[in-house]
Write an enzyme that holds these catalytic residues in place. Structure first.
Site, PDB file in Angstrom:
ATOM      1  N   ILE A 128       0.872  -1.263  -0.091  1.00  0.00           N
ATOM      2  CA  ILE A 128      -0.054   0.172  -0.005  1.00  0.00           C
ATOM      3  C   ILE A 128       0.903   1.288   0.029  1.00  0.00           C
ATOM      4  CG2 ILE A 128      -1.916   1.233   1.140  1.00  0.00           C
ATOM      5  CD1 ILE A 128      -2.723  -1.261   2.537  1.00  0.00           C
ATOM      6  N   PRO A 129       1.206   1.689  -1.198  1.00  0.00           N
ATOM      7  CA  PRO A 129       2.280   2.827  -1.438  1.00  0.00           C
ATOM      8  C   PRO A 129       2.126   4.082  -0.706  1.00  0.00           C
ATOM      9  CG  PRO A 129       0.825   2.919  -3.298  1.00  0.00           C
ATOM     10  CD  PRO A 129       0.293   1.791  -2.328  1.00  0.00           C
ATOM     11  N   CYS A 130       2.202   4.096   0.645  1.00  0.00           N
ATOM     12  CA  CYS A 130       2.136   5.505   1.548  1.00  0.00           C
ATOM     13  C   CYS A 130       3.374   6.229   1.123  1.00  0.00           C
ATOM     14  CB  CYS A 130       2.205   5.152   2.908  1.00  0.00           C
ATOM     15  SG  CYS A 130       3.419   4.034   3.633  1.00  0.00           S
ATOM     16  N   HIS A 131       4.404   5.732   0.607  1.00  0.00           N
ATOM     17  CA  HIS A 131       5.612   6.410   0.035  1.00  0.00           C
ATOM     18  C   HIS A 131       5.516   7.454  -0.837  1.00  0.00           C
ATOM     19  CE1 HIS A 131       5.761   3.006  -2.317  1.00  0.00           C
ATOM     20  NE2 HIS A 131       6.322   3.663  -3.456  1.00  0.00           N
TER      21      HIS A 131
END
Length: 172
Positions: A128-131
């Protein structure tokens, strides 16, 4: 509920991947979080099929052959956090959004700080690409306990060029 795990040596450090029978539950980036998780879950089994598939897909991601993950997810969170995480999953590879953009996307433009908290509570970083969520000014704000070097590495892996004179700013 039975939990399994795999340890993966990635370019951003050791990842500990944890899954239950239905999907991925967590990715631990830091040793102290992993030790705490082990203490709370002494019956972990190594090498479940879901964990091994996650390792395969992470290899492809870090090798530049994968842009999206196709893995079952079994994370826990409030309805609000799930909305935020779903919005994060829709941010395309190599692109970024501000916390305000994500708040707008979920239909709650005043919830910028709550979006930040949901981002921080993400149990599956990278997957889950929170970056891909940055400050409105383009700054690389906290990632996984304020570890912006990992955030920077992931964005650069995805082709997001960083300014040399300001390593915590994203060129937009």
């Amino acid at each position: 509920m039975s939990l399994g795990f795999a340890v993966y040596q990635s370019p951003v450090g050791t990842l500990r991947i944890i899954a239950d029978e239905t999907g991925l539950k967590r990715i631990e980036l830091f040793e102290e979080d992993w030790v705490k998780f082990l203490e709370e879950n002494p019956d972990l089994k190594e090498d479940t099929a879901i964990c091994q598939e996650a390792v395969r897909q992470l290899d492809e991601y870090f090798g530049g052959q994968r842009r999206d993950f196709d893995l079952p997810i079994s994370v826990e969170g409030t309805e609000f956090r799930r909305k935020v995480w779903d919005a994060l999953l829709r941010i395309p590879y190599g692109e970024v959004r501000s916390y305000a953009d994500v708040a707008e996307t979920i239909g709650n433009p005043k919830a910028v700080r709550a979006v930040g908290q949901a981002n921080r509570a993400n149990q599956l970083p990278i997957i889950i690409p929170c970056h891909r969520v940055i400050g409105k000014s383009g700054s690389l704000t906290g990632y996984a306990g304020s570890n912006t070097p990992i955030k920077q590495q992931l964005l650069e892996l995805e082709g997001r060029k960083m300014k040399e004179e300001a390593p915590h700013k994203v060129m937009l």
